[in-house]
Write a protein that holds these residues in place. Structure first.
Motif, PDB file in Angstrom:
ATOM      1  N   ASP A 234      -1.910  86.427  47.746  1.00  0.00           N
ATOM      2  CA  ASP A 234      -1.668  85.038  48.129  1.00  0.00           C
ATOM      3  C   ASP A 234      -2.358  84.056  47.191  1.00  0.00           C
ATOM      4  O   ASP A 234      -1.911  82.933  47.020  1.00  0.00           O
ATOM      5  CB  ASP A 234      -2.108  84.834  49.571  1.00  0.00           C
ATOM      6  CG  ASP A 234      -1.360  85.789  50.491  1.00  0.00           C
ATOM      7  OD1 ASP A 234      -0.130  85.806  50.433  1.00  0.00           O
ATOM      8  OD2 ASP A 234      -2.015  86.556  51.208  1.00  0.00           O
TER       9      ASP A 234
ATOM     10  N   LEU B 138      -0.849  80.890  45.350  1.00  0.00           N
ATOM     11  CA  LEU B 138      -1.496  79.569  45.325  1.00  0.00           C
ATOM     12  C   LEU B 138      -1.621  79.044  43.895  1.00  0.00           C
ATOM     13  O   LEU B 138      -1.405  77.862  43.640  1.00  0.00           O
ATOM     14  CB  LEU B 138      -2.886  79.653  45.977  1.00  0.00           C
ATOM     15  CG  LEU B 138      -2.907  79.795  47.505  1.00  0.00           C
ATOM     16  CD1 LEU B 138      -4.349  79.901  48.000  1.00  0.00           C
ATOM     17  CD2 LEU B 138      -2.211  78.609  48.168  1.00  0.00           C
TER      18      LEU B 138
ATOM     19  N   TYR C 246       1.546  77.494  42.918  1.00  0.00           N
ATOM     20  CA  TYR C 246       1.770  76.225  43.618  1.00  0.00           C
ATOM     21  C   TYR C 246       0.855  75.122  43.104  1.00  0.00           C
ATOM     22  O   TYR C 246       1.252  73.958  43.019  1.00  0.00           O
ATOM     23  CB  TYR C 246       1.564  76.397  45.135  1.00  0.00           C
ATOM     24  CG  TYR C 246       2.855  76.694  45.849  1.00  0.00           C
ATOM     25  CD1 TYR C 246       3.741  75.673  46.187  1.00  0.00           C
ATOM     26  CD2 TYR C 246       3.216  77.999  46.149  1.00  0.00           C
ATOM     27  CE1 TYR C 246       4.929  75.938  46.821  1.00  0.00           C
ATOM     28  CE2 TYR C 246       4.400  78.283  46.778  1.00  0.00           C
ATOM     29  CZ  TYR C 246       5.263  77.244  47.115  1.00  0.00           C
ATOM     30  OH  TYR C 246       6.451  77.521  47.731  1.00  0.00           O
TER      31      TYR C 246
ATOM     32  N   SER D 139      -8.024  78.106  42.212  1.00  0.00           N
ATOM     33  CA  SER D 139      -7.743  79.403  42.821  1.00  0.00           C
ATOM     34  C   SER D 139      -9.001  80.258  42.879  1.00  0.00           C
ATOM     35  O   SER D 139      -9.242  80.958  43.871  1.00  0.00           O
ATOM     36  CB  SER D 139      -6.668  80.155  42.024  1.00  0.00           C
ATOM     37  OG  SER D 139      -5.542  79.346  41.849  1.00  0.00           O
TER      38      SER D 139
ATOM     39  N   CYS E  24     -10.817  79.137  45.771  1.00  0.00           N
ATOM     40  CA  CYS E  24     -10.209  79.650  47.007  1.00  0.00           C
ATOM     41  C   CYS E  24     -10.691  81.077  47.283  1.00  0.00           C
ATOM     42  O   CYS E  24     -11.030  81.425  48.411  1.00  0.00           O
ATOM     43  CB  CYS E  24      -8.692  79.662  46.902  1.00  0.00           C
ATOM     44  SG  CYS E  24      -7.955  78.041  47.001  1.00  0.00           S
TER      45      CYS E  24
ATOM     46  N   ILE F  60      -2.734  82.423  55.095  1.00  0.00           N
ATOM     47  CA  ILE F  60      -2.383  81.644  53.895  1.00  0.00           C
ATOM     48  C   ILE F  60      -0.868  81.557  53.729  1.00  0.00           C
ATOM     49  O   ILE F  60      -0.313  80.491  53.447  1.00  0.00           O
ATOM     50  CB  ILE F  60      -3.017  82.278  52.637  1.00  0.00           C
ATOM     51  CG1 ILE F  60      -4.536  82.200  52.722  1.00  0.00           C
ATOM     52  CG2 ILE F  60      -2.536  81.555  51.377  1.00  0.00           C
ATOM     53  CD1 ILE F  60      -5.244  82.880  51.573  1.00  0.00           C
TER      54      ILE F  60
ATOM     55  N   GLY G 213       1.156  78.185  53.981  1.00  0.00           N
ATOM     56  CA  GLY G 213       2.019  77.809  52.855  1.00  0.00           C
ATOM     57  C   GLY G 213       3.410  77.422  53.350  1.00  0.00           C
ATOM     58  O   GLY G 213       3.992  76.429  52.908  1.00  0.00           O
TER      59      GLY G 213
END
Lengths: 297, 234
Positions: free
Chosen positions: A43, A47, A50, A74, A77, A108, A112
């Motif tokens: 994930d 991310l 994105y 990221s 994260c 997540i 999302g």
């Protein structure tokens, strides 16, 4: 199949393999230290893609800057996930952290779905990356050369950190004996945070390049590459960085070549990876580069 | 230097240390002897910050260090050489030693201490680039000692340093402990080789099921009939 075609497939395999390998490194590093399969890792890959998308569309950042910020974000994260979901469970049975990881992954992905919506988004690609170039009879995207080169550079940088720096020494030490490492004055939690940060940065880099190669992103885009990369990590020998990269390359090669030589099997492409996983687990569970699993005394 | 007052440690439902008090004077070798399960290792592990469930007071240079993390304690000058040596088998001898110096950033000081460690253990110098796991048991013990010294500790805690070594090596280990002490390190030694430990120690405590039952100078305890009967084989 002509030689030219074969070389084109080879470059495709190299690209796909590099992308799998970069994700696989994060799995293998976290597993090496915590014996945890970080299911949320795929994930982070999503991310990363994105973050670039929003960087370019919402904040109108130049693409290059958006990429760098996305990788950094990221990494953050990954560190936050460890802090919130895994660190409180450090002394709990291993299965608790594993379940927590599955929970984080679902969280997540579904977050999302709400925030990004499920609609696939088209990705901006700088022209110089996707204008087909011809070398003799071979037609390839510049991406197919750049992705493996960047992956190679990133892995070299990572190996330098792991083998030539003090935090890298601490990482290698923690992977064998956490308690003794603490007795040497190492703050284990900081080193674990660093591990998550590095692994997540590589996953994000992979996600961003994946989005350039297959230019549509959606909240579940990390699920399958995540699984595949996990298989690559097992194939290479979980715990080994070099193994993860080799495993990724092999998996990329197998997938692309199987479809290239047996086009009739193209529908089963994803199945190859899982069959491979079952075969490895049966024949050589420690993978290609993996060490023998020894019980801690 | 180190003073423990009324220390209690619990493992699950087990009361491992029951109000232990002891003192380690600056510059001395102090030893803790006792049977298996008496609480020797628990004492060291509490001082090193590895045991969570404890109460009481542990004063190091006047400051209560109960509740500090192991990494903070290394910074304060407490190093522990754990039971079973626990060297990192996949790292080289040099990497093991550098890990010992992890908290330090003084390059010159580190290389000076490295020279000192190699002087104490010449065999390590010959094996700098060898993996820790390829060393013999005795060499691994030397490496564990050297690694602990690399943090430049004020207090060096040794948990069973002679365990599993051949008699000749046991003698060597105790000689080295004496040398290290002579160079100004305070040593807290846990041993089941009671005779050798008492011989080398300035002061000694005898531990029985979580409590101190006897104390005195090393020489006095060697002569003590109770100690002779229980720990020195009559």
């Amino acid at each position: 199949m002509s030689l030219d075609m074969f070389i084109q497939h080879l470059f495709n395999a190299l690209t796909l393999g590099s992308l799998y390998g970069l994700i696989a490194i994060g799995y293998t590093m976290v597993y090496g230290i915590l014996r945890l399969i970080n299911f949320a890792h795929g994930d982070i890959f999503m991310l990363g893609a994105y973050f670039v998308f929003f960087g370019v569309t919402l904040t109108k950042l130049p693409w290059g800057i958006a990429v760098i910020l996305a990788v950094a974000l990221s990494a953050l994260c990954g560190i936050v996930i460890d802090r919130i979901a895994y660190r409180p469970l450090r002394d709990a049975p291993r299965i608790s952290a594993l379940i927590s990881a599955i929970g984080v992954s679902f969280f997540i992905e579904n977050l999302g779905l709400v925030v990004f919506t499920g609609l696939p988004k088209p990705v901006y690609r700088p022209d110089w990356l996707v204008e087909i170039i011809t070398l003799g009879n071979i037609r390839i995207l510049p991406l197919a050369l750049i992705v493996p080169a960047i992956a190679f550079a990133l892995v070299m940088g990572l190996l330098w950190i792991v083998y030539k720096t003090k935090p890298g020494l601490a990482m290698r030490s923690i992977s064998k004996d956490i308690e003794t490492t603490r007795l040497m004055g190492v703050s284990v939690d900081k080193i674990i945070a660093l591990t998550f940060g590095l692994g997540s940065a590589l996953a994000a880099a992979s996600g961003i390049m994946w989005a350039l190669r297959y230019p549509q992103i959606h909240p579940f885009m990390g699920v399958f590459p995540g699984f595949k990369a996990f298989i690559a990590a097992v194939l290479g020998g979980i715990g080994s960085i070099q193994g993860a990269m080799i495993g990724g390359m092999l998996l990329g090669l197998i997938e692309i070549m199987a479809v290239a030589f047996f086009p009739a099997l193209s529908g089963y492409r994803d199945a190859f990876a899982f069959i491979l996983l079952i075969v490895i687990l049966l024949m050589k569970p420690t993978g290609l580069m993996g060490e023998k699993l020894e019980e801690k005394v | 230097m180190l003073k423990i007052e009324d220390l209690h440690v619990y493992y699950g439902g087990i009361h491992a240390l029951k109000g232990l008090s002891l003192e380690v004077t600056d510059g001395q070798i102090v030893t803790l002897i006792g049977a298996n399960g008496a609480g020797k290792s628990s004492t060291l592990r509490s001082i090193a910050g590895l045991v969570k469930n404890r109460k009481g007071k542990i004063l190091f240079e006047g400051q209560n260090i109960l509740g500090k993390t192991p990494e903070a304690l290394v910074g304060m000058g407490i190093a522990m050489c754990p039971e079973g040596r626990r060297i990192l088998p996949h790292l080289t001898v040099m990497e093991n030693l550098m890990l010992g110096a992890y908290i330090r950033n003084d390059r010159d000081g580190i290389s000076k201490d490295l020279d000192w460690v190699f002087e104490l253990f010449p065999r390590l110098k010959e094996r700098t680039w060898q993996k820790g796991g390829t060393l013999s048991g005795g060499e691994q013990q030397m490496l564990a000692l050297g690694r602990a010294l690399m943090s430049r500790p004020k207090l060096l805690m040794l948990d069973e340093p002679s365990l599993g070594l051949a008699p000749l090596l046991v003698k060597e280990v105790f000689e080295i402990i004496r040398t290290i002490n002579a160079e100004g390190k305070t040593v807290l030694l846990v041993e089941q080789n009671a005779y050798a430990a008492l011989k080398v120690a300035h002061y000694a405590y005898v531990l029985e099921v979580g409590e101190i039952v006897l104390q005195g100078t090393g020489e006095a305890l060697i002569e003590n009939p109770k100690v002779r009967e229980a720990y020195l084989g009559g």
